[in-house]
Design an enzyme around this catalytic site. Sequence first.
Site, PDB file in Angstrom:
ATOM      1  CB  VAL A  76      -1.132   0.045   1.120  1.00  0.00           C
ATOM      2  CG1 VAL A  76      -1.900   1.231   1.186  1.00  0.00           C
ATOM      3  CG2 VAL A  76      -1.784  -1.180   1.304  1.00  0.00           C
ATOM      4  CB  VAL A  78      -0.342   7.458  -1.154  1.00  0.00           C
ATOM      5  CG1 VAL A  78      -0.556   9.142  -1.674  1.00  0.00           C
ATOM      6  CG2 VAL A  78      -1.653   6.678  -1.176  1.00  0.00           C
ATOM      7  N   GLY A  84      -2.099  12.419   2.420  1.00  0.00           N
ATOM      8  CA  GLY A  84      -2.885  13.029   3.270  1.00  0.00           C
ATOM      9  C   GLY A  84      -4.118  13.795   2.510  1.00  0.00           C
ATOM     10  N   GLY A  86      -6.719  11.621   0.831  1.00  0.00           N
ATOM     11  CA  GLY A  86      -7.777  10.674   0.830  1.00  0.00           C
ATOM     12  C   GLY A  86      -7.455   9.523  -0.158  1.00  0.00           C
ATOM     13  CG  LEU A  87      -4.938  10.048  -3.297  1.00  0.00           C
ATOM     14  CD1 LEU A  87      -3.581  10.033  -4.477  1.00  0.00           C
ATOM     15  CD2 LEU A  87      -6.077  10.175  -4.113  1.00  0.00           C
ATOM     16  N   GLY A  88      -5.085   7.077   0.046  1.00  0.00           N
ATOM     17  CA  GLY A  88      -4.890   5.912   0.679  1.00  0.00           C
ATOM     18  C   GLY A  88      -6.434   5.229   1.025  1.00  0.00           C
ATOM     19  CE1 TYR A 119      -3.015  -1.067   5.261  1.00  0.00           C
ATOM     20  CE2 TYR A 119      -1.570  -0.809   6.836  1.00  0.00           C
ATOM     21  CZ  TYR A 119      -1.947  -0.733   5.570  1.00  0.00           C
ATOM     22  OH  TYR A 119      -0.903  -0.604   4.481  1.00  0.00           O
TER      23      TYR A 119
HETATM   24  C1  LIG Z   1      -0.030   4.901   4.552  1.00  0.00           C
HETATM   25  C2  LIG Z   1      -0.422   5.843   3.353  1.00  0.00           C
HETATM   26  C3  LIG Z   1      -0.700   4.882   2.166  1.00  0.00           C
HETATM   27  C4  LIG Z   1      -1.778   6.530   3.698  1.00  0.00           C
HETATM   28  O1  LIG Z   1      -2.232   7.112   2.637  1.00  0.00           O
HETATM   29  P1  LIG Z   1      -2.578   8.723   2.393  1.00  0.00           P
HETATM   30  O2  LIG Z   1      -3.210   8.815   1.232  1.00  0.00           O
HETATM   31  O3  LIG Z   1      -1.650   9.405   3.302  1.00  0.00           O
HETATM   32  O4  LIG Z   1      -3.860   8.571   3.461  1.00  0.00           O
HETATM   33  P2  LIG Z   1      -5.259   9.304   3.346  1.00  0.00           P
HETATM   34  O5  LIG Z   1      -5.221  10.462   3.247  1.00  0.00           O
HETATM   35  O6  LIG Z   1      -6.157   8.414   2.763  1.00  0.00           O
HETATM   36  O7  LIG Z   1      -5.776   8.957   4.967  1.00  0.00           O
HETATM   37  C5  LIG Z   1      -6.984   8.207   4.990  1.00  0.00           C
HETATM   38  C6  LIG Z   1      -7.023   8.243   6.781  1.00  0.00           C
HETATM   39  O8  LIG Z   1      -6.079   7.373   7.417  1.00  0.00           O
HETATM   40  C7  LIG Z   1      -5.348   8.286   8.438  1.00  0.00           C
HETATM   41  N1  LIG Z   1      -3.790   8.083   8.343  1.00  0.00           N
HETATM   42  C8  LIG Z   1      -2.961   8.295   7.432  1.00  0.00           C
HETATM   43  N2  LIG Z   1      -1.692   7.798   7.835  1.00  0.00           N
HETATM   44  C9  LIG Z   1      -1.976   7.202   9.187  1.00  0.00           C
HETATM   45  C10 LIG Z   1      -1.155   6.403   9.964  1.00  0.00           C
HETATM   46  N3  LIG Z   1       0.212   6.130   9.617  1.00  0.00           N
HETATM   47  N4  LIG Z   1      -1.762   6.008  11.047  1.00  0.00           N
HETATM   48  C11 LIG Z   1      -3.145   6.112  11.324  1.00  0.00           C
HETATM   49  N5  LIG Z   1      -3.973   6.766  10.519  1.00  0.00           N
HETATM   50  C12 LIG Z   1      -3.167   7.333   9.552  1.00  0.00           C
HETATM   51  C13 LIG Z   1      -5.662   9.832   7.857  1.00  0.00           C
HETATM   52  O9  LIG Z   1      -5.554  10.629   8.954  1.00  0.00           O
HETATM   53  C14 LIG Z   1      -7.123   9.633   7.317  1.00  0.00           C
HETATM   54  O10 LIG Z   1      -7.948   9.625   8.559  1.00  0.00           O
HETATM   55  P3  LIG Z   1      -9.498  10.245   8.302  1.00  0.00           P
HETATM   56  O11 LIG Z   1      -9.863  10.145   6.965  1.00  0.00           O
HETATM   57  O12 LIG Z   1     -10.402   9.422   9.381  1.00  0.00           O
HETATM   58  O13 LIG Z   1      -9.186  11.698   8.542  1.00  0.00           O
HETATM   59  C15 LIG Z   1       0.485   6.601   2.831  1.00  0.00           C
HETATM   60  O14 LIG Z   1       1.004   7.514   4.086  1.00  0.00           O
HETATM   61  C16 LIG Z   1       1.800   6.003   2.537  1.00  0.00           C
HETATM   62  O15 LIG Z   1       2.026   5.806   1.121  1.00  0.00           O
HETATM   63  N6  LIG Z   1       2.997   5.720   3.235  1.00  0.00           N
HETATM   64  C17 LIG Z   1       4.314   5.273   2.981  1.00  0.00           C
HETATM   65  C18 LIG Z   1       4.188   3.722   2.460  1.00  0.00           C
HETATM   66  C19 LIG Z   1       3.759   3.028   3.636  1.00  0.00           C
HETATM   67  O16 LIG Z   1       4.290   3.164   4.786  1.00  0.00           O
HETATM   68  N7  LIG Z   1       2.814   2.095   3.352  1.00  0.00           N
HETATM   69  C20 LIG Z   1       2.264   1.222   4.297  1.00  0.00           C
HETATM   70  C21 LIG Z   1       3.047  -0.325   4.209  1.00  0.00           C
HETATM   71  S1  LIG Z   1       2.374  -1.283   5.199  1.00  0.00           S
END
Ligand SMILES: CC(C)(COP(=O)(O)OP(=O)(O)OC[C@H]1O[C@@H](n2cnc3c(N)ncnc32)[C@H](O)[C@@H]1OP(=O)(O)O)[C@@H](O)C(=O)NCCC(=O)NCCS
Length: 141
Positions: A76, A78, A84, A86-88, A119
């Site tokens: 997973v 982004v 940040g 909403g794509l995740g 998650y």
């Molecule tokens: C983890 C990741 C995919 C999240 O994607 P994102 O687009 O930033 O997330 P979103 O903007 O869709 O956030 C969705 C929700 O999750 C929350 N969220 C995001 N990262 C979070 C974290 N590390 N811990 C807890 N909540 C988190 C957001 O606050 C948001 O909450 P809400 O909708 O209730 O306000 C992204 O930060 C990423 O690519 N990180 C690097 C790669 C990685 O570590 N992947 C995980 C491998 S296990």
Amino acid sequence: METVELVEQLSDPQIEDLWRLYQGQWWSQGRSLEAVRVMLAHSSLVFGLVEESGGRLVGFCRVLTDFAFRATLYDVMVADGWQGRGLGRRLLDAVTQHPRLKQVSLIGLFCAPEMTGFYEKWGFETPSGDHKWMRRAQGPG
Ligand SMILES: CC(C)(COP(=O)(O)OP(=O)(O)OC[C@H]1O[C@@H](n2cnc3c(N)ncnc32)[C@H](O)[C@@H]1OP(=O)(O)O)[C@@H](O)C(=O)NCCC(=O)NCCS
């Protein structure tokens, strides 16, 4: 703001975008483009988020599954600059609402401890107690 659409198959340039995304993650640095192509060909389901104009891949995840009992979610990601927004959430919605995954008994994933809160929003939980994940490392990537 740039519109992003969900795709379930990647074009050649998007596969190269994915390879670049892997190089930016500590857990997938060094994956070769050739191995990434093999991985995509054998993943059960692939989810990409691509810019509507230009088609660049800015979000990705994939699932390995038997479509009945077990599925595992991997990779997973982004892109920096897109986090940040909403794509995740779109990726996890797509996985948890996918019609071919609805009847699967259990979806698992492996993640760093600081990621569990993300998650948990989709009902994933850390199993307590007596089961351990084991692994046999066989190479980089
Ligand atoms: C983890 C990741 C995919 C999240 O994607 P994102 O687009 O930033 O997330 P979103 O903007 O869709 O956030 C969705 C929700 O999750 C929350 N969220 C995001 N990262 C979070 C974290 N590390 N811990 C807890 N909540 C988190 C957001 O606050 C948001 O909450 P809400 O909708 O209730 O306000 C992204 O930060 C990423 O690519 N990180 C690097 C790669 C990685 O570590 N992947 C995980 C491998 S296990």
